[in-house]
Design a protein around this motif. Structure first.
Motif, PDB file in Angstrom:
ATOM      1  N   PRO A 183       7.902  -6.664   5.331  1.00  0.00           N
ATOM      2  CA  PRO A 183       7.100  -5.727   6.116  1.00  0.00           C
ATOM      3  C   PRO A 183       7.407  -4.269   5.818  1.00  0.00           C
ATOM      4  CG  PRO A 183       8.810  -6.709   7.471  1.00  0.00           C
ATOM      5  CD  PRO A 183       8.813  -7.450   6.175  1.00  0.00           C
ATOM      6  N   PHE A 184       8.443  -4.024   5.001  1.00  0.00           N
ATOM      7  CA  PHE A 184       8.831  -2.646   4.719  1.00  0.00           C
ATOM      8  C   PHE A 184       8.520  -2.231   3.278  1.00  0.00           C
ATOM      9  CE2 PHE A 184      11.598  -4.335   8.045  1.00  0.00           C
ATOM     10  CZ  PHE A 184      11.260  -3.473   9.071  1.00  0.00           C
ATOM     11  N   ARG A 185       7.818  -3.093   2.536  1.00  0.00           N
ATOM     12  CA  ARG A 185       7.486  -2.752   1.147  1.00  0.00           C
ATOM     13  C   ARG A 185       6.444  -1.632   1.083  1.00  0.00           C
ATOM     14  NH1 ARG A 185       8.309  -6.978  -2.541  1.00  0.00           N
ATOM     15  NH2 ARG A 185      10.486  -7.645  -2.368  1.00  0.00           N
ATOM     16  N   ASP A 186       5.460  -1.715   1.931  1.00  0.00           N
ATOM     17  CA  ASP A 186       4.405  -0.701   1.978  1.00  0.00           C
ATOM     18  C   ASP A 186       4.454  -0.066   3.360  1.00  0.00           C
ATOM     19  OD1 ASP A 186       2.227   0.867   1.432  1.00  0.00           O
ATOM     20  OD2 ASP A 186       0.751  -0.706   1.776  1.00  0.00           O
ATOM     21  N   PHE A 187       5.412   0.834   3.519  1.00  0.00           N
ATOM     22  CA  PHE A 187       5.756   1.339   4.847  1.00  0.00           C
ATOM     23  C   PHE A 187       5.157   2.716   5.092  1.00  0.00           C
ATOM     24  CE2 PHE A 187       8.592   3.610   7.759  1.00  0.00           C
ATOM     25  CZ  PHE A 187       8.669   2.709   8.814  1.00  0.00           C
ATOM     26  N   SER A 188       4.768   2.940   6.321  1.00  0.00           N
ATOM     27  CA  SER A 188       4.318   4.283   6.712  1.00  0.00           C
ATOM     28  C   SER A 188       4.597   4.480   8.194  1.00  0.00           C
ATOM     29  CB  SER A 188       2.823   4.479   6.430  1.00  0.00           C
ATOM     30  OG  SER A 188       2.042   3.604   7.220  1.00  0.00           O
ATOM     31  N   GLY A 189       4.844   5.702   8.557  1.00  0.00           N
ATOM     32  CA  GLY A 189       5.100   6.046   9.947  1.00  0.00           C
ATOM     33  C   GLY A 189       5.299   7.540  10.057  1.00  0.00           C
ATOM     34  N   GLN A 190       5.760   7.977  11.197  1.00  0.00           N
ATOM     35  CA  GLN A 190       6.052   9.397  11.373  1.00  0.00           C
ATOM     36  C   GLN A 190       7.214   9.558  12.327  1.00  0.00           C
ATOM     37  OE1 GLN A 190       2.476  11.194  12.916  1.00  0.00           O
ATOM     38  NE2 GLN A 190       2.698  10.305  14.944  1.00  0.00           N
TER      39      GLN A 190
ATOM     40  N   TYR B 134       9.428  11.852  15.212  1.00  0.00           N
ATOM     41  CA  TYR B 134       8.971  12.390  16.486  1.00  0.00           C
ATOM     42  C   TYR B 134       8.517  13.841  16.401  1.00  0.00           C
ATOM     43  CZ  TYR B 134      10.735   8.171  18.777  1.00  0.00           C
ATOM     44  OH  TYR B 134      10.951   6.876  19.187  1.00  0.00           O
ATOM     45  N   ASP B 135       8.721  14.455  15.243  1.00  0.00           N
ATOM     46  CA  ASP B 135       8.203  15.804  15.020  1.00  0.00           C
ATOM     47  C   ASP B 135       6.868  15.775  14.294  1.00  0.00           C
ATOM     48  OD1 ASP B 135      10.394  17.133  16.203  1.00  0.00           O
ATOM     49  OD2 ASP B 135      11.573  16.886  14.376  1.00  0.00           O
ATOM     50  N   GLY B 136       6.374  14.568  14.020  1.00  0.00           N
ATOM     51  CA  GLY B 136       5.074  14.425  13.358  1.00  0.00           C
ATOM     52  C   GLY B 136       5.135  14.405  11.856  1.00  0.00           C
ATOM     53  N   ASN B 137       6.328  14.379  11.276  1.00  0.00           N
ATOM     54  CA  ASN B 137       6.467  14.334   9.821  1.00  0.00           C
ATOM     55  C   ASN B 137       6.227  12.920   9.307  1.00  0.00           C
ATOM     56  OD1 ASN B 137       7.385  17.129   9.571  1.00  0.00           O
ATOM     57  ND2 ASN B 137       9.261  16.406  10.556  1.00  0.00           N
ATOM     58  N   THR B 138       5.420  12.811   8.252  1.00  0.00           N
ATOM     59  CA  THR B 138       5.076  11.512   7.681  1.00  0.00           C
ATOM     60  C   THR B 138       6.257  10.908   6.932  1.00  0.00           C
ATOM     61  OG1 THR B 138       2.746  12.148   7.456  1.00  0.00           O
ATOM     62  CG2 THR B 138       3.515  10.287   6.120  1.00  0.00           C
ATOM     63  N   VAL B 139       6.434   9.610   7.083  1.00  0.00           N
ATOM     64  CA  VAL B 139       7.498   8.872   6.413  1.00  0.00           C
ATOM     65  C   VAL B 139       6.872   7.678   5.706  1.00  0.00           C
ATOM     66  CG1 VAL B 139       9.641   7.569   6.720  1.00  0.00           C
ATOM     67  CG2 VAL B 139       9.176   9.554   8.165  1.00  0.00           C
ATOM     68  N   ASP B 140       7.306   7.405   4.467  1.00  0.00           N
ATOM     69  CA  ASP B 140       6.789   6.248   3.745  1.00  0.00           C
ATOM     70  C   ASP B 140       7.952   5.409   3.224  1.00  0.00           C
ATOM     71  OD1 ASP B 140       7.765   7.577   1.503  1.00  0.00           O
ATOM     72  OD2 ASP B 140       5.803   8.332   0.905  1.00  0.00           O
ATOM     73  N   GLU B 141       7.644   4.488   2.284  1.00  0.00           N
ATOM     74  CA  GLU B 141       8.675   3.575   1.797  1.00  0.00           C
ATOM     75  C   GLU B 141       9.801   4.264   1.032  1.00  0.00           C
ATOM     76  OE1 GLU B 141       5.105   3.372  -1.026  1.00  0.00           O
ATOM     77  OE2 GLU B 141       5.465   3.279   1.145  1.00  0.00           O
TER      78      GLU B 141
ATOM     79  N   ASN C 227      14.873  -1.622  -2.055  1.00  0.00           N
ATOM     80  CA  ASN C 227      13.551  -2.129  -2.431  1.00  0.00           C
ATOM     81  C   ASN C 227      12.699  -2.533  -1.240  1.00  0.00           C
ATOM     82  OD1 ASN C 227      14.075  -1.948  -5.279  1.00  0.00           O
ATOM     83  ND2 ASN C 227      15.344  -3.784  -5.097  1.00  0.00           N
ATOM     84  N   GLY C 228      13.187  -2.237  -0.067  1.00  0.00           N
ATOM     85  CA  GLY C 228      12.415  -2.564   1.125  1.00  0.00           C
ATOM     86  C   GLY C 228      12.598  -3.989   1.596  1.00  0.00           C
TER      87      GLY C 228
END
Length: 313
Positions: free
Chosen positions: A161-168, A170-177, A278-279
């Protein structure tokens, strides 16, 4: 998401998900995910097949939700005495394939001198009710598992579930894998705001984050109430983190993402996993707070193993 969380284990994860802690991501979340998966799996089929699968999943989900709510209410009605029981639990003795009532009964019996006669009677009565509820839950979950097996067969064994990851954050900064690829190991801690054991370990998680930074590691928190960038939930979670001196990154993810679905199926909190560069999820999930020194030491050994394996590559 202000529904009451309880101390229930759910056996839809691996056998490693042995209870020690706050429980309960409720069945509503789990069955919602299961229903979505069932619907997605049948979209390629006939119209009648899709309709049938969706209706079946929806019915099972409603029943499961009702059963978990019944257990929820039992623990809530006798909260003081059940909190005493939860504090005595030993996850190493739990049988994830058994009826949860047996585990509760064993815990109570092993510590019966700690309870009054009235408390023992309350616990005994509650456990027998829970036993009957768990039997119904097991039957429904077996039916749901069978319906999901076909979908699972179509997924790669190596899927994470973490291979193609995205989120942000709490300051709104985007985070990916790249979060994972930049670390030899990432410690992902799943928690929610109303879970006392979760909150109790936040300062220790911050200590862990500081300790593993120089080793190529990082601690990341995912509060399951902050899904889908829920602003109110994020504000509340951020306030609690600050009050506990926890400065490591916490992320909001989409509930319908692979990581979101994984988190939605966790029903014993806190749960902590290790993710490699590698996630991939490495080892088995750890349940219970790392403010328990044994848990902390065990987790540190696992972290070191992942880092050593990464260095050897």
């Amino acid at each position: 998401m202000k529904t009451k969380k309880i101390f229930i284990p759910v056996f839809t994860l691996s056998a490693a998900l042995l209870l020690t802690a706050c429980s309960g991501k409720e069945a509503a979340d789990t069955t919602k995910t299961q229903t979505t998966q069932t619907e997605a799996g049948t979209e390629a089929g006939t119209e009648s097949g899709t309709k049938s699968g969706t209706e079946t999943a929806g019915t099972s989900g409603t029943k499961l939700d009702d059963l978990y709510q019944q257990e929820n209410q039992i623990f809530a009605d006798h909260e003081d005495v059940w909190n005493k029981v939860f504090g005595m639990m030993n996850k190493s003795t739990a049988d994830p394939s058994g009826n949860y009532a047996d585990y509760l009964a064993d815990t109570v019996d092993s510590n019966k001198d700690s309870f009054s006669e009235d408390e023992l009677k309350t616990l005994t009565d509650d456990i027998e009710t829970i036993r009957k509820i768990e039997e119904q839950i097991a039957e429904l979950e077996n039916d749901t598992t069978t319906s999901e097996d076909t979908d699972a067969e179509n997924n790669s064994e190596d899927a994470s579930p973490f291979r193609d990851f995205s989120g942000q954050d709490y300051d709104g900064n985007t985070v990916d894998e790249s979060l994972f690829s930049n670390n030899a190991v990432t410690v992902v801690n799943f928690w929610f705001t109303g879970c006392k054991p979760c909150v109790a370990e936040l300062s220790k998680l911050n200590e862990l984050n500081d300790a593993i930074k120089s080793m190529g590691g990082e601690v990341v928190g995912i509060n399951t109430e902050t899904f889908d960038a829920n602003k109110d939930a994020i504000k509340e979670a951020a306030s609690i983190l600050e009050s506990q001196g926890a400065k490591y990154r916490n992320l909001s993810i989409d509930s319908d993402s692979a990581a979101g679905k994984y988190a939605s199926n966790i029903m014993a909190f806190p749960t902590t996993i290790l993710v490699d560069r590698n996630g991939n999820i490495v080892g088995e999930p750890m349940l219970g707070g790392i403010d328990n020194q044994d848990n902390y030491d065990t987790l540190m050994k696992q972290i070191q193993s992942v880092i050593d394996a990464d260095s050897a590559k």
